[in-house]
Design an enzyme around this catalytic site. Structure first.
Site, PDB file in Angstrom:
ATOM      1  NE  ARG A 117     -20.285  14.538   7.454  1.00 30.26           N
ATOM      2  CZ  ARG A 117     -21.124  15.832   7.819  1.00 30.26           C
ATOM      3  NH1 ARG A 117     -22.079  15.693   8.950  1.00 30.26           N
ATOM      4  NH2 ARG A 117     -20.526  17.249   7.839  1.00 30.26           N
ATOM      5  CG  HIS A 144     -16.274  20.346   8.539  1.00 28.25           C
ATOM      6  ND1 HIS A 144     -16.881  19.867   8.246  1.00 28.25           N
ATOM      7  CD2 HIS A 144     -17.945  20.785   9.366  1.00 28.25           C
ATOM      8  CE1 HIS A 144     -18.120  19.932   7.200  1.00 28.25           C
ATOM      9  NE2 HIS A 144     -18.872  20.356   8.103  1.00 28.25           N
ATOM     10  CD  GLN A 147     -19.779  25.608   7.994  1.00 29.84           C
ATOM     11  OE1 GLN A 147     -20.241  24.009   7.900  1.00 29.84           O
ATOM     12  NE2 GLN A 147     -20.190  26.345   8.255  1.00 29.84           N
ATOM     13  CG  ASP A 239     -19.245  22.746  15.910  1.00 29.87           C
ATOM     14  OD1 ASP A 239     -20.670  22.248  15.922  1.00 29.87           O
ATOM     15  OD2 ASP A 239     -18.506  21.846  16.180  1.00 29.87           O
ATOM     16  CB  CYS A 279     -20.356  24.646  11.875  1.00 32.92           C
ATOM     17  SG  CYS A 279     -20.382  23.787  13.018  1.00 32.92           S
ATOM     18  NE  ARG A 307     -19.912  23.345   4.094  1.00 34.71           N
ATOM     19  CZ  ARG A 307     -20.644  22.411   4.985  1.00 34.71           C
ATOM     20  NH1 ARG A 307     -21.066  22.387   5.725  1.00 34.71           N
ATOM     21  NH2 ARG A 307     -20.058  21.243   4.351  1.00 34.71           N
TER      22      ARG A 307
HETATM   23  N1  NVA Z   1     -18.638  18.889  15.649  1.00 40.35           N
HETATM   24  C1  NVA Z   1     -19.467  18.894  14.981  1.00 40.35           C
HETATM   25  C2  NVA Z   1     -19.225  19.736  13.286  1.00 40.35           C
HETATM   26  C3  NVA Z   1     -21.182  20.047  12.410  1.00 40.35           C
HETATM   27  C4  NVA Z   1     -20.959  20.434  11.641  1.00 40.35           C
HETATM   28  C5  NVA Z   1     -20.090  17.283  14.557  1.00 40.35           C
HETATM   29  O1  NVA Z   1     -18.617  16.827  14.117  1.00 40.35           O
HETATM   30  O2  NVA Z   1     -20.911  16.808  14.949  1.00 40.35           O
HETATM   31  N1   CP Z   2     -22.479  22.190   9.085  1.00 40.33           N
HETATM   32  C1   CP Z   2     -22.576  20.608   8.622  1.00 40.33           C
HETATM   33  O1   CP Z   2     -21.750  20.666   7.834  1.00 40.33           O
HETATM   34  O2   CP Z   2     -23.736  20.386   8.399  1.00 40.33           O
HETATM   35  P1   CP Z   2     -24.214  19.012   7.999  1.00 40.33           P
HETATM   36  O3   CP Z   2     -23.410  18.114   9.989  1.00 40.33           O
HETATM   37  O4   CP Z   2     -25.515  18.973   8.132  1.00 40.33           O
HETATM   38  O5   CP Z   2     -24.228  18.825   6.868  1.00 40.33           O
END
Ligand code: NVA
Ligand code: CP
Length: 320
Positions: A117, A144, A147, A239, A279, A307
């Site tokens: 990530r 993502h 997800q 989101d 998400c 997930r």
């Molecule tokens: N768009 C959000 C998704 C979190 C799972 C982010 O990138 O923070």
């Molecule tokens: N939805 C998601 O990816 O959650 P986290 O950021 O907690 O991993």
């Protein structure tokens, strides 16, 4: 034991593949991952052992915070009989301490898969380019896919099918919007993204999704009008307005996105049986009201659970 609880037969042609943004998979392969995820969910629910990856190791590297991704990957890797372990930014410092190519070639000598990530999607592409073991994208600024695999599983479980249904995403044209467009278009779900001007999805990703939709029969529509966008939706998705890394813009974004909220008024325009997906993490009173979130909490946390099952399917399918 019923046939459904037998260990799934893993497709060999997915072995060694990366999982970066769906574009490395055909629609049939994506559907295959969803089928495998549903089988693995049954095994988990029935407490039937399914150690399909005994003796393997999977490294997880995070440059952004996480609850769902971190915990579901760690538990999932363990369920499959493999050894999960975390690499912290202070340890790896991707692209800073050494080149990404050197990090990739070193890790590939020790582990069987790397889940990452980070911020720039290009870094994940570069890691994958140099790695002899599969790389899984656990979220970048642009995509993502883990997800969205879980999201498609959730919609399929709820309605029994995906093709021909409509998903409307309300909010920022971000990583979630991009992966939803690609994933939905591949499986034949119509997808509408309702985002304010200046915050809509990247045009080249929209174009790619529209090309995929032309093959599957799905429409991909970008709009700035929430009310018309949610009409006839089977699933309404949202989101956060400010993603990880955009904290400094959070206050300014609250003004821009004020109308882009999943609330009771907008939900009244969707299909009566429409589900709400998020998400998570959620910011109540911003992209979603507390009322709507709590009303749909069962499916939103089922989505979070999925997930685990979706990622286990990816791991089991791609690790050699
Ligand atoms: N768009 C959000 C998704 C979190 C799972 C982010 O990138 O923070
Ligand atoms: N939805 C998601 O990816 O959650 P986290 O950021 O907690 O991993």
């Amino acid at each position: 034991m019923s046939a459904i609880l037998d260990a799934p037969v893993l497709p060999t042609y997915l072995k060694g593949r990366d999982f970066l943004n769906f574009l490395e998979y055909s629609p049939e392969e994506l559907q295959e991952l969803l089928t495998l995820a549903a089988q693995l969910k049954q095994l988990k629910r029935s407490k039937t052992p399914h150690k399909l990856l005994e003796g393997r190791s999977v490294a997880m590297y995070f440059e952004k915070p996480s609850n769902r991704t971190r915990v579901s990957f760690e538990v999932g890797i363990f369920d499959l009989g493999a050894h999960p372990f975390m690499l912290r930014k202070e340890e790896i410092n991707l692209g800073v301490r050494e080149t990404i190519a050197d990090t990739a070639r070193t890790l590939a000598r020790y582990v069987d898969c790397v889940m990452i990530r980070t911020f720039a999607h290009q870094d994940v592409e570069e890691l994958a380019q140099w790695s002899d073991v599969p790389i899984i994208n656990g979220l970048t600024d642009d995509y993502h896919p883990c997800q969205v695999l879980a999201d498609l599983l959730t919609v399929q479980e709820k309605f029994g099918n995906l093709k021909g249904r409509k998903l409307t995403y309300v909010g920022d044209g971000n990583n979630m919007a991009h992966s939803l467009m690609l994933g939905c278009a591949m499986v034949g779900m119509d997808v509408t993204i309702a985002s304010p001007s200046g915050y809509q999805p990247q045009p080249e990703i929209t174009k790619k999704a529209q090309e995929l939709g032309a093959v599957s029969g799905a429409t991909v529509v970008i709009s700035d009008d929430v009310k018309s966008a949610v009409k006839n939706a089977s699933a309404v998705y949202t989101d956060v307005w400010a993603s990880m890394g955009q904290e400094a813009e959070a206050e300014a974004r609250k003004k821009v996105f004020r109308e882009y909220q999943v609330n009771a008024e907008n939900m009244a325009l969707a299909l009566p049986e429409a589900i709400v997906l998020h998400c998570l993490p959620a910011h109540r009173g911003e992209e979603i009201t507390a009322e709507v979130l709590e009303k749909h909490a069962d499916i939103i946390f089922e989505q979070a659970e999925n997930r685990l099952h979706a990622q286990k399917a990816v791991l089991a399918a791609i690790i050699k």
